[in-house]
Design an enzyme around this catalytic site. Sequence first.
Site, mmCIF file in Angstrom:
data_model
loop_
_atom_site.group_PDB
_atom_site.id
_atom_site.type_symbol
_atom_site.label_atom_id
_atom_site.label_comp_id
_atom_site.label_asym_id
_atom_site.label_seq_id
_atom_site.Cartn_x
_atom_site.Cartn_y
_atom_site.Cartn_z
ATOM 1 N N HIS A 1 -12.353 145.735 23.619
ATOM 2 C CA HIS A 1 -12.488 146.277 24.967
ATOM 3 C C HIS A 1 -11.383 145.783 25.892
ATOM 4 O O HIS A 1 -10.772 146.562 26.627
ATOM 5 C CB HIS A 1 -13.838 145.870 25.568
ATOM 6 C CG HIS A 1 -14.914 146.887 25.395
ATOM 7 N ND1 HIS A 1 -14.832 148.150 25.927
ATOM 8 C CD2 HIS A 1 -16.104 146.830 24.758
ATOM 9 C CE1 HIS A 1 -15.919 148.832 25.615
ATOM 10 N NE2 HIS A 1 -16.718 148.058 24.906
ATOM 11 N N GLU B 1 -49.864 130.365 62.935
ATOM 12 C CA GLU B 1 -48.407 130.252 62.999
ATOM 13 C C GLU B 1 -47.887 130.099 64.434
ATOM 14 O O GLU B 1 -46.678 130.081 64.657
ATOM 15 C CB GLU B 1 -47.769 131.482 62.339
ATOM 16 C CG GLU B 1 -48.068 131.592 60.855
ATOM 17 C CD GLU B 1 -47.352 132.750 60.188
ATOM 18 O OE1 GLU B 1 -46.716 133.558 60.919
ATOM 19 O OE2 GLU B 1 -47.406 132.853 58.949
ATOM 20 N N HIS C 1 -47.975 138.102 68.612
ATOM 21 C CA HIS C 1 -48.559 138.790 67.470
ATOM 22 C C HIS C 1 -50.072 138.911 67.639
ATOM 23 O O HIS C 1 -50.662 139.975 67.414
ATOM 24 C CB HIS C 1 -48.254 138.035 66.171
ATOM 25 C CG HIS C 1 -46.851 138.193 65.688
ATOM 26 N ND1 HIS C 1 -45.766 137.697 66.356
ATOM 27 C CD2 HIS C 1 -46.344 138.820 64.574
ATOM 28 C CE1 HIS C 1 -44.658 137.993 65.702
ATOM 29 N NE2 HIS C 1 -44.977 138.668 64.613
ATOM 30 N N ASN D 1 -12.766 144.674 35.489
ATOM 31 C CA ASN D 1 -12.242 143.367 35.121
ATOM 32 C C ASN D 1 -12.707 142.321 36.137
ATOM 33 O O ASN D 1 -13.471 142.624 37.065
ATOM 34 C CB ASN D 1 -10.715 143.405 35.004
ATOM 35 C CG ASN D 1 -10.050 143.814 36.309
ATOM 36 O OD1 ASN D 1 -10.589 143.646 37.399
ATOM 37 N ND2 ASN D 1 -8.847 144.359 36.200
ATOM 38 N N GLU E 1 -24.428 139.771 27.826
ATOM 39 C CA GLU E 1 -24.522 141.178 28.203
ATOM 40 C C GLU E 1 -25.170 141.965 27.063
ATOM 41 O O GLU E 1 -26.096 142.754 27.277
ATOM 42 C CB GLU E 1 -23.130 141.716 28.501
ATOM 43 C CG GLU E 1 -23.103 143.195 28.860
ATOM 44 C CD GLU E 1 -21.700 143.755 28.907
ATOM 45 O OE1 GLU E 1 -21.529 144.832 29.502
ATOM 46 O OE2 GLU E 1 -20.767 143.133 28.354
ATOM 47 N N HIS E 2 -24.674 141.757 25.852
ATOM 48 C CA HIS E 2 -25.230 142.405 24.659
ATOM 49 C C HIS E 2 -25.634 141.313 23.667
ATOM 50 O O HIS E 2 -24.892 140.356 23.457
ATOM 51 C CB HIS E 2 -24.196 143.300 23.970
ATOM 52 C CG HIS E 2 -23.557 144.312 24.873
ATOM 53 N ND1 HIS E 2 -22.315 144.116 25.451
ATOM 54 C CD2 HIS E 2 -23.981 145.525 25.291
ATOM 55 C CE1 HIS E 2 -22.007 145.179 26.184
ATOM 56 N NE2 HIS E 2 -23.003 146.043 26.102
ATOM 57 N N ASP F 1 -23.481 151.627 23.433
ATOM 58 C CA ASP F 1 -22.355 151.937 24.321
ATOM 59 C C ASP F 1 -22.226 153.432 24.578
ATOM 60 O O ASP F 1 -21.766 153.852 25.634
ATOM 61 C CB ASP F 1 -21.052 151.430 23.697
ATOM 62 C CG ASP F 1 -20.648 150.067 24.235
ATOM 63 O OD1 ASP F 1 -21.332 149.552 25.133
ATOM 64 O OD2 ASP F 1 -19.651 149.519 23.737
ATOM 65 N N GLN G 1 -8.449 147.200 45.036
ATOM 66 C CA GLN G 1 -8.092 148.092 46.134
ATOM 67 C C GLN G 1 -9.039 149.290 46.228
ATOM 68 O O GLN G 1 -9.334 149.783 47.316
ATOM 69 C CB GLN G 1 -6.634 148.547 46.025
ATOM 70 C CG GLN G 1 -6.270 149.339 44.780
ATOM 71 C CD GLN G 1 -5.847 148.451 43.618
ATOM 72 O OE1 GLN G 1 -6.223 147.292 43.543
ATOM 73 N NE2 GLN G 1 -5.051 149.002 42.712
ATOM 74 N N GLN H 1 -16.542 144.710 20.465
ATOM 75 C CA GLN H 1 -16.475 144.203 21.833
ATOM 76 C C GLN H 1 -15.113 143.587 22.119
ATOM 77 O O GLN H 1 -14.584 143.712 23.220
ATOM 78 C CB GLN H 1 -17.564 143.153 22.063
ATOM 79 C CG GLN H 1 -18.960 143.742 22.191
ATOM 80 C CD GLN H 1 -19.051 144.746 23.324
ATOM 81 O OE1 GLN H 1 -19.232 145.940 23.107
ATOM 82 N NE2 GLN H 1 -18.908 144.279 24.546
ATOM 83 N N SER I 1 -16.487 142.573 29.306
ATOM 84 C CA SER I 1 -17.593 142.775 28.370
ATOM 85 C C SER I 1 -17.770 141.585 27.436
ATOM 86 O O SER I 1 -16.846 140.796 27.203
ATOM 87 C CB SER I 1 -17.336 144.039 27.545
ATOM 88 O OG SER I 1 -18.477 144.386 26.801
ATOM 89 N N TYR J 1 -17.594 153.403 39.757
ATOM 90 C CA TYR J 1 -16.301 152.881 39.320
ATOM 91 C C TYR J 1 -16.254 152.938 37.795
ATOM 92 O O TYR J 1 -17.094 152.344 37.118
ATOM 93 C CB TYR J 1 -16.106 151.441 39.793
ATOM 94 C CG TYR J 1 -14.726 150.896 39.463
ATOM 95 C CD1 TYR J 1 -13.691 150.987 40.383
ATOM 96 C CD2 TYR J 1 -14.454 150.333 38.218
ATOM 97 C CE1 TYR J 1 -12.414 150.521 40.080
ATOM 98 C CE2 TYR J 1 -13.185 149.865 37.902
ATOM 99 C CZ TYR J 1 -12.172 149.966 38.832
ATOM 100 O OH TYR J 1 -10.907 149.513 38.519
#
Length: 631
Positions: A262, A414, A419, A211, A326-327, A360, A188, A259, A237, A126
């Site tokens: 953005h 157990e 087993h 977003n 993030e940064h 970036d 969507q 930033q 961002s 994406y």
Amino acid sequence: MMEILNWTAASEETRAAALARPVGIDTADAAARDIVDAIRDQGDAGVRAYAQRLDGYAPVSFRVPPDAIRDARAAMDPADAEAIKAAADAVRRFHIRQGYRNYSVETWPGVTASRRATPIDTAALYVPAGSAPLVSTLVMLAVPAQLAGVPRIVVVAPPSGAGGVNPALLAAADLLGLDEVYALGGAQAVAALAGGVAGLPRADKIFGPGNAYVAAAKAYVSSLPGGPAVDLPAGPSEVMVIADDQADPELVASDLLSQAEHDPSAQVMLVCFDGATATRVTAEVERLITGLSRADIARQALSASRALVCNSVDDAIEIANLYAPEHLILQAEASERLLAGVRHAGSIFVGAWTPEAAGDYAAGPNHTLPTAGAAKAHGGVSVESFQKTTTILRASRDGAAAMAPTVERLAALEQLDAHALAMRLRREKAGLVAPETGDQPRAGTRRRKTKETDVTVTVDLDRDGPIRISTGIGYFDHMLDQIARHGGFSLDVAVEGDLEIDGHHTIEDVCLTFGEALRDALGDKRGLGRFGFELPMDESRAAVWIDLSGRPFARFDGEIPGESVGEFPVEMTAHCFRSIAESLGAAIHVKVEGENAHHMVESCFKAFGRALRQALRIEGDALPSTKGVLA
């Protein structure tokens, strides 16, 4: 534009509010769920309805025709194309060392556990393109996917009005060798990829930032039964800059604005150590923003941004770890101290000459990073993100019998009777069949437990790794590592020992156990060779002769000066080889010359490893003799 807050004087509630993101996923969660649920119910019709409503674009086919992709590439300025190729090359050079690797380990004699890495089948990338085409994001996602070997890579990007996908994105796709692009964005697009509707393939994993609605949709579809996996929480961002009074306020301001432009939902945070620095930087922000084409977007982002004034480097580290940006950009004399203390950040940029903008686009590391505090648990996109691993287990008759008592005991603990039954039946049947024949792995493992030590040694003579050694005596670990590396075999040594007085017991017991494991691995020693080896090391020289078919015997010639090298007693050098010779059942002769104790000891162990490498080599198929070459 940026609110300046005194962090030191602020209450806990004020601090929490200052670090809050402007638009959380929870705000967009309900809307994203409605879109996804509607598309799950309505299929193609639902996708087209939301595409028309939200993007004003719902063509007969959302797939961009291959001719349009090629035409966009042909129309691109050659200088722009070269910039994309140069950035992709840097990203490729950084990511080429990444990726899961296949490996095998003998966990028990006759039991091999392997890991196999394979790419996912269909990866959907994406690429946001609402107000600006993020060509760089396509590069950052496509390159690691290609390095991982993903067979089907599809790109989805929001249309730019009625014109479809931005031509720069299409040209970049062509430059990267991608030809499957869909003009669809938002929640969507995520829903269509999750269900494989409206002509889009069903994705195994969806990658890419977006977003808050895209992030919410990704989180939702990944939680649905049979839903696709997603890379990481990647919403609007964000950047945090930690700057001291020596930082250039213009550079700091430019990093904040890079930033802020953005997205209106982006967030920029400044952390500094005095109010004057905060004032200088915010003044530069106000000055520089007037020259930006996206000034209105930047101003909206800055309205939810903060400048935090704290008292110390430790406070700044605490703020960064709480926010988990993030940064993170470090423009302070204490940058290295800050770097060492920060545990939670998607990507860190150190020094005034390292802007986040470089990351970036073209520096190499991936810019698809966790946002909204997710860096506390997630890293950025990598080649591993496009891979998955499968474990494979193979057990021989003897291997099943060897591990059966342990499995049966644990199963009983157990209270899982079936087993225990599955293992017990194999143990019992193993005793009823003839011994296995054919080539066997030259591997052995031994455990020696005394009052002073508990030593486990595993060797695999036909593999050159891994090497894992932990005796508690650092220099001795290094020497054993040298034996394995120069010997060309896998070695695992784990020790629980009494080191309160000295390391003599540990060293002796490790060498005895090592010899026993080697002896197990060699089996009947069929086809082995015998030789001598001499190794120079600076002013030192060591020679080692081994006879793996001989009787237990050890001879050590040479005086090593001093009492110890690190925690390793020098006198134990000769004792090591005597212990190995005794438990291995081999003749070992060592001769060493030199002046430096460290070099003399190390040359002995290296030469021994080299001697083993040649002695272990298979030169025929006959049983060994004690005369001449073991052929």
